[in-house]
Design an enzyme around this catalytic site. Structure first.
Site, mmCIF file in Angstrom:
data_model
loop_
_atom_site.group_PDB
_atom_site.id
_atom_site.type_symbol
_atom_site.label_atom_id
_atom_site.label_comp_id
_atom_site.label_asym_id
_atom_site.label_seq_id
_atom_site.Cartn_x
_atom_site.Cartn_y
_atom_site.Cartn_z
ATOM 1 N N LEU A 102 0.811 -1.226 0.000
ATOM 2 C CA LEU A 102 0.000 0.000 0.000
ATOM 3 C C LEU A 102 0.838 1.266 0.000
ATOM 4 C CD1 LEU A 102 -1.624 -2.079 2.333
ATOM 5 C CD2 LEU A 102 -3.333 -0.418 1.665
ATOM 6 N N GLU A 105 3.047 7.608 -2.321
ATOM 7 C CA GLU A 105 2.605 9.000 -2.207
ATOM 8 C C GLU A 105 1.221 9.002 -2.832
ATOM 9 O OE1 GLU A 105 3.867 11.675 -0.814
ATOM 10 O OE2 GLU A 105 5.687 10.686 -0.132
ATOM 11 N N THR A 155 -5.446 2.178 -7.674
ATOM 12 C CA THR A 155 -6.551 3.133 -7.709
ATOM 13 C C THR A 155 -7.299 3.101 -9.036
ATOM 14 O OG1 THR A 155 -6.996 5.518 -7.764
ATOM 15 C CG2 THR A 155 -4.791 4.859 -8.345
ATOM 16 N N ASP A 156 -8.550 3.526 -9.014
ATOM 17 C CA ASP A 156 -9.311 3.650 -10.274
ATOM 18 C C ASP A 156 -8.810 4.837 -11.107
ATOM 19 O OD1 ASP A 156 -10.264 5.721 -8.671
ATOM 20 O OD2 ASP A 156 -12.385 5.229 -8.921
ATOM 21 N N GLU A 157 -7.978 5.690 -10.493
ATOM 22 C CA GLU A 157 -7.518 6.878 -11.226
ATOM 23 C C GLU A 157 -6.620 6.515 -12.401
ATOM 24 O OE1 GLU A 157 -6.502 10.289 -8.877
ATOM 25 O OE2 GLU A 157 -7.597 9.517 -7.151
ATOM 26 N N TYR A 180 0.241 11.598 -10.167
ATOM 27 C CA TYR A 180 -0.065 10.526 -9.207
ATOM 28 C C TYR A 180 -0.590 9.291 -9.941
ATOM 29 C CZ TYR A 180 -3.013 7.773 -6.056
ATOM 30 O OH TYR A 180 -3.619 6.731 -5.382
ATOM 31 N N SER A 181 -1.640 9.480 -10.756
ATOM 32 C CA SER A 181 -2.255 8.294 -11.374
ATOM 33 C C SER A 181 -1.299 7.653 -12.377
ATOM 34 C CB SER A 181 -3.604 8.633 -12.001
ATOM 35 O OG SER A 181 -3.504 9.684 -12.917
ATOM 36 N N LYS A 184 0.973 5.480 -10.360
ATOM 37 C CA LYS A 184 0.282 4.265 -9.910
ATOM 38 C C LYS A 184 0.082 3.314 -11.096
ATOM 39 C CE LYS A 184 -1.218 3.286 -6.362
ATOM 40 N NZ LYS A 184 -0.569 2.571 -5.210
ATOM 41 N N ARG A 244 -17.086 11.153 -7.693
ATOM 42 C CA ARG A 244 -16.229 10.085 -7.182
ATOM 43 C C ARG A 244 -17.132 8.985 -6.625
ATOM 44 N NH1 ARG A 244 -13.590 12.661 -9.995
ATOM 45 N NH2 ARG A 244 -11.679 13.803 -9.584
#
Ligand code: NAD
Length: 372
Positions: A102, A105, A155-157, A180-181, A184, A244
């Site tokens: 997990l 950032e 994440t779904d992002e 970020y996405s 990930k 969201r």
């Protein structure tokens, strides 16, 4: 949990006794660690860099509540995933049957302001962890190899932004739009590559926005609650119509743990809360709860103010959780109404914790990542 709790406990303990959680001092990782501590006979190792968003108070409280039963069950390993040697030592020390990854950032706005740290922690950090997990896996006995699992929390992002009425599912093309996405998405690809190329037994869950107690107060829901409690303006990006799919953190923890025992190796599962709501709806619902619980001469809805939008702000996320329901039997249990009530009450009753983590982190509720 949709499968019988007794069967779940038995199956889990039959497979996993030593669990390494990365990012266990964070919001979701902390909930995972606390849940794992409820299992007799499970030993938990928490590898965490202890960044600004981390806090160990909830775990300390949990250990205290377990008393002598907690002895020898939990070890904190302070380490940065980017430090190869520390990761190697952590894997050697924990000798895990299960790794729950997990650590990352996790805040989009910070990734806009300072992407470097996201590339390092989320991509390089995942790479280091995979390399060391693979060496560990290769050296396990035949029996332990059969049970070992590396589960990656994503994440779904990574799927980008949705049009109205569409849903993300396991077939959705990756289309990350923020640093970020993108970081990930890269980590998801690495995890899949380590499975396909080297045979590391992995699974991945891509979930929607989490909320609940103990979340660092820079994320939307705790930020709104704390601004409301302080009687300050509640900032909403753009027109507040970004949607969201809110997932209560305890539901997410159940999804993660059930996937590790019932999910197929090499597979990805999408995990959604089934609560697709606009940011404005969420803010108003919080304001109404604050109205009911605080004796004020104003209505909290009047604090809502629209501010300049986030650059590249994804319009809508929504998850189709059919696969995880069909194959694993998981579905979210918390309605948004109940989850939100629990969350708002928790923040109303834990102002001291909020003040402490804010003070420690240096974050003062200010806007981050407003570039354009
Ligand atoms: P968080 O920011 O609360 O916690 C992240 C934890 O990771 C912190 O304790 C931090 O110290 C640790 N960490 C960061 N960089 C590290 C590094 N280089 N080495 C070791 N530890 C490091 O985040 P969260 O909300 O608990 O998210 C946990 C995971 O779930 C992340 O991977 C995130 O991408 C994913 N996720 C979160 C959400 C959400 O809504 N919060 C939604 C989908 C997916």
């Amino acid at each position: 949990m949709s499968i019988n709790q007794e069967i779940f406990n038995k199956t889990f303990l039959n497979k996993y006794r030593r669990v390494l959680v990365t990012g266990g001092a964070g919001f979701i990782g902390g909930a995972v660690v606390r849940k794992l501590l409820d299992f007799n006979d499970v030993i938990v190792f928490n590898l965490d860099k202890l960044t600004y968003s981390s806090d160990l108070y909830s775990i300390d409280q949990k250990l205290k509540s377990l008393g002598s039963a907690a002895e020898g069950k939990y070890t904190l390993i302070k380490a940065d995933l980017c430090d190869e040697n520390k990761v190697k030592n952590a894997i050697e020390k924990s000798d895990p049957d299960l790794i729950l990854h997990l650590a990352a950032e996790s805040h989009v706005d910070r990734s806009i302001e300072n992407p470097n740290i996201f590339m390092n922690s989320n991509i390089l950090g995942t790479f280091n962890l995979l390399q060391n997990s693979l060496s560990h896996f290769n050296n396990l006995s035949k029996t332990r190899k059969k049970k070992f699992r590396f589960h990656h929390i994503s994440t779904d992002e990574v799927f980008g932004s949705l049009e109205k009425d569409c849903f993300f599912n396991e077939q959705t093309k990756y289309d990350p739009r923020s640093p970020y996405s993108a970081s990930k998405a890269a980590s998801d690809h690495l995890v899949n590559a380590w499975h396909n190329t080297y045979g590391l037994p992995i699974s991945i869950t891509n979930c929607s926005n989490n909320y609940g107690p103990w979340q660092f107060p820079e994320k939307l829901i705790p930020l709104i609650i704390l601004k409301g409690i302080a009687g300050k303006k509640i900032p909403l990006y753009g027109d507040g119509q970004n949607v969201r799919d809110w997932l209560f953190v305890e539901d997410h923890v159940e999804a993660i743990l059930t996937t590790t025992i019932m999910g197929d190796i090499g597979k990805t599962y999408c995990v959604g809360g089934g609560n697709q709501l606009s940011n404005l709806y969420v803010a108003e619902a919080i304001c109404d709860l604050l109205d009911q619980n605080l004796d004020r001469d104003f209505t909290h809805r009047n604090l809502i103010s629209f501010v300049k939008d986030r650059p590249g702000h994804d319009k809508r996320y929504a998850i189709d959780s059919k696969l995880i329901f069909k194959e694993i039997g998981w579905k979210s249990k918390f309605s948004f109404e109940n989850g939100l009530k629990e969350t708002v009450f928790w923040y109303l009753n834990n102002k001291l914790w909020c003040n402490n983590v804010l003070k420690k982190s240096g974050y003062r509720g200010q806007r981050i990542g407003n570039l354009r």
